[in-house]
Design a protein around this motif. Structure first.
Motif, PDB file in Angstrom:
ATOM      1  N   LYS A  31       0.851  -1.360   0.014  1.00  0.00           N
ATOM      2  CA  LYS A  31       0.110   0.124  -0.007  1.00  0.00           C
ATOM      3  C   LYS A  31       0.869   1.240  -0.114  1.00  0.00           C
ATOM      4  O   LYS A  31       0.447   2.299  -0.577  1.00  0.00           O
ATOM      5  CB  LYS A  31      -0.890   0.026   1.300  1.00  0.00           C
ATOM      6  N   ASP A  32       2.106   1.262   0.524  1.00  0.00           N
ATOM      7  CA  ASP A  32       2.894   2.338   0.901  1.00  0.00           C
ATOM      8  C   ASP A  32       3.643   2.526  -0.653  1.00  0.00           C
ATOM      9  O   ASP A  32       4.090   3.710  -0.788  1.00  0.00           O
ATOM     10  CB  ASP A  32       4.006   2.035   1.665  1.00  0.00           C
ATOM     11  N   LEU A  33       3.582   1.701  -1.700  1.00  0.00           N
ATOM     12  CA  LEU A  33       4.286   1.930  -2.878  1.00  0.00           C
ATOM     13  C   LEU A  33       3.475   2.679  -3.928  1.00  0.00           C
ATOM     14  O   LEU A  33       2.185   2.650  -3.915  1.00  0.00           O
ATOM     15  CB  LEU A  33       4.633   0.630  -3.507  1.00  0.00           C
ATOM     16  N   PRO A  34       4.327   3.651  -4.791  1.00  0.00           N
ATOM     17  CA  PRO A  34       3.408   4.085  -5.686  1.00  0.00           C
ATOM     18  C   PRO A  34       2.766   3.543  -6.753  1.00  0.00           C
ATOM     19  O   PRO A  34       3.504   2.370  -7.060  1.00  0.00           O
ATOM     20  CB  PRO A  34       4.341   5.226  -6.132  1.00  0.00           C
ATOM     21  N   LYS A  35       1.631   3.823  -7.156  1.00  0.00           N
ATOM     22  CA  LYS A  35       0.920   2.990  -8.281  1.00  0.00           C
ATOM     23  C   LYS A  35       1.711   3.149  -9.537  1.00  0.00           C
ATOM     24  O   LYS A  35       2.171   4.278  -9.915  1.00  0.00           O
ATOM     25  CB  LYS A  35      -0.383   3.748  -8.632  1.00  0.00           C
ATOM     26  N   GLU A  36       1.895   2.090 -10.120  1.00  0.00           N
ATOM     27  CA  GLU A  36       2.520   2.001 -11.628  1.00  0.00           C
ATOM     28  C   GLU A  36       1.668   2.710 -12.881  1.00  0.00           C
ATOM     29  O   GLU A  36       0.748   2.230 -12.797  1.00  0.00           O
ATOM     30  CB  GLU A  36       3.181   0.830 -11.947  1.00  0.00           C
TER      31      GLU A  36
END
Length: 60
Positions: A31-36
């Motif tokens: 959830k912490d990762l940016p959306k590709e």
């Protein structure tokens, strides 16, 4: 605890609990990762060897 897990040895129950904790941790970190943006749809190309998109070879 479900009935099918009652017969498992303690080590197996511990392994199942650890796996569940890892899944929860991985889900929270994802959830912490940016959306590709503009990424691949479908199966992972590294796993299935599909290195092209609309006929053009791609790399990551």
């Amino acid at each position: 605890m479900s009935d099918d897990r009652k017969d498992l040895p303690p080590a197996a129950l511990r392994a199942l609990a650890e796996a569940e904790e890892r899944r929860k941790k991985d889900k929270a970190e994802a959830k912490d990762l940016p959306k590709e943006l503009g990424g691949r749809d479908g199966p992972d190309p590294a796993r299935y060897g599909d290195w092209e998109k609309k006929g053009i070879a791609i790399d990551f």
